[in-house]
Design an enzyme around this catalytic site. Structure first.
Site, PDB file in Angstrom:
ATOM      1  N   GLY A 133       0.745  -1.092  -0.280  1.00 59.92           N
ATOM      2  CA  GLY A 133      -0.202  -0.228   0.050  1.00 59.92           C
ATOM      3  C   GLY A 133       0.602   1.191   0.112  1.00 59.92           C
ATOM      4  O   GLY A 133       0.264   2.269  -0.756  1.00 59.92           O
ATOM      5  N   SER A 185      -3.520 -12.529  -3.843  1.00 55.57           N
ATOM      6  CA  SER A 185      -2.645 -13.463  -3.153  1.00 55.57           C
ATOM      7  C   SER A 185      -2.043 -14.377  -4.165  1.00 55.57           C
ATOM      8  O   SER A 185      -3.295 -15.058  -4.544  1.00 55.57           O
ATOM      9  CB  SER A 185      -1.981 -13.527  -2.277  1.00 55.57           C
ATOM     10  OG  SER A 185      -1.503 -14.739  -2.122  1.00 55.57           O
ATOM     11  N   TYR A 224      -5.144 -16.701   6.205  1.00 47.33           N
ATOM     12  CA  TYR A 224      -4.481 -16.357   4.976  1.00 47.33           C
ATOM     13  C   TYR A 224      -5.293 -16.679   3.574  1.00 47.33           C
ATOM     14  O   TYR A 224      -6.022 -16.094   3.092  1.00 47.33           O
ATOM     15  CB  TYR A 224      -3.072 -16.142   5.046  1.00 47.33           C
ATOM     16  CG  TYR A 224      -3.001 -14.760   4.002  1.00 47.33           C
ATOM     17  CD1 TYR A 224      -3.086 -13.418   4.590  1.00 47.33           C
ATOM     18  CD2 TYR A 224      -2.555 -14.883   3.147  1.00 47.33           C
ATOM     19  CE1 TYR A 224      -2.601 -11.968   3.466  1.00 47.33           C
ATOM     20  CE2 TYR A 224      -1.597 -14.031   1.963  1.00 47.33           C
ATOM     21  CZ  TYR A 224      -1.897 -12.824   2.461  1.00 47.33           C
ATOM     22  OH  TYR A 224      -1.684 -11.625   0.916  1.00 47.33           O
TER      23      TYR A 224
END
Length: 338
Positions: free
Chosen positions: A23, A145, A158
């Site tokens: 980010g 991802s 995750y």
């Protein structure tokens, strides 16, 4: 409605998770290229410092302190963008968090927290962005991802969220296309990126976590995301290593399982080097943020695979890569059979 995206320098971007890792790289690169940015994160002090640094060089930036798991806070992000710049053109759902440990080791509350940020945060941002962009067109870029293609041991929650983000992104794209909304929806899939993620993640292993090689610099992800802001793409892989892992998982899923079972845990551990203690465990509260991890590692600064995907018709090239991977795996299997 035809999807027409403005040049990046004419855009206003919303970037979540803007004070760390991918980010932060996205925010810095966007401002450097002339775009205006609404930087969003939980870390108020880091946001203030980011705004002061980039504005001092003439950058157009405003900030909004928000936890993306809070739907009302995400609504406030849109209001901030409207007040500061009259709206936004691209919304980048980048904020994320994670854990290291087996499914049994990670408490159920932590599983939920990872989903609150990684999945529901993307959902909140996507719904707000779609509502505002329906009348003007634009882009929604979700940072997923390669672990949405190929799960890895020790990061079950995750991986589950990234599988869910892929499904969410595909559904959103179809719904907006059916409505003729003129909104481009892209899923960016980074491989292993040298960010503070392993230090920020809550760790239940008996050794400090790390990301396995090959590593790429966060600027590779920024390159993919900013390209998607101005050029409609369905999916972009950030890093050739991740793309090859994804192809291998599709061509030989059981072989991928065996490889993961044999060395996946060891590849994600860094004995004796826990990194910067000020960054440790940001699952519930923000910790020290940074662009890169604090360890001395080698990270590639560019990705040939990403550049190939930028050409107008990358499918032929990717097909060749996939066929090549299938041939190599087939030879290995035959060799093992002998």
């Amino acid at each position: 409605m035809t999807t027409t995206l403005k040049p990046l320098r004419e855009q206003v971007l919303v970037v979540t998770g803007a004070t760390s890792g991918n980010g932060l790289a996205i925010t810095e690169a966007a401002v450097a290229r002339g775009a205006a940015v609404v930087a969003v994160a939980r870390n108020a002090a880091a946001l203030d410092a980011l705004r002061a640094r980039l504005a001092a060089d003439g950058g157009r930036i405003t900030i909004c302190v928000a936890d993306v798991s809070d739907a009302e806070a995400v609504e406030r992000v849109a209001t901030t963008a409207i007040d500061a710049f009259g709206g936004f053109d691209s919304w980048i759902n980048n904020a994320g968090t994670g854990t290291y440990g087996t499914l049994e080791q990670v408490p159920v509350a932590d599983h939920r927290r990872v989903f609150d940020v990684n999945y529901f945060g993307v959902l909140h941002g996507s719904l707000v962005a779609a509502r505002h962009l329906r009348t003007r067109g634009g882009a929604i870029i979700n940072v997923g991802s390669i672990l949405g293609d190929r799960s890895i041991v020790q990061q079950g929650p995750y991986c589950a969220t990234k599988h869910a983000v892929q499904a969410l992104t595909d559904t959103l794209r179809m719904e907006l296309e059916t409505a003729g909304a003129g909104i481009s929806v892209t899923l960016v899939k980074p491989g292993a990126i040298d960010t503070p993620f392993p230090e920020h993640a809550r760790n239940f292993m008996d050794q400090p976590p790390r990301l396995p090689q090959p590593l790429y610099a966060p600027q590779v992800v920024a390159d993919a995301v900013l390209f998607a802001c101005a050029h409609p793409r369905r999916t972009l892989y950030a890093g050739g290593g991740g793309l090859l892992a994804s192809l291998m998982a599709q061509v030989a899923p059981r072989l991928s399982d065996f490889v993961m079972e044999a060395g996946g845990t060891r590849a994600q551990q860094k004995p004796g080097d826990a990194g910067d203690p000020a960054r440790r465990d940001n699952l519930d509260q923000p910790r020290a943020d940074a662009l890169r991890g604090s360890r001395d590692v080698f990270a590639r600064k560019s990705s040939i695979a990403l550049q190939i995907q930028k050409v107008p018709s990358p499918l032929l090239v990717l097909g060749v890569l996939g066929a090549g991977a299938a041939v190599v795996l087939g030879r290995r299997r035959r060799g093992a059979g002998r």
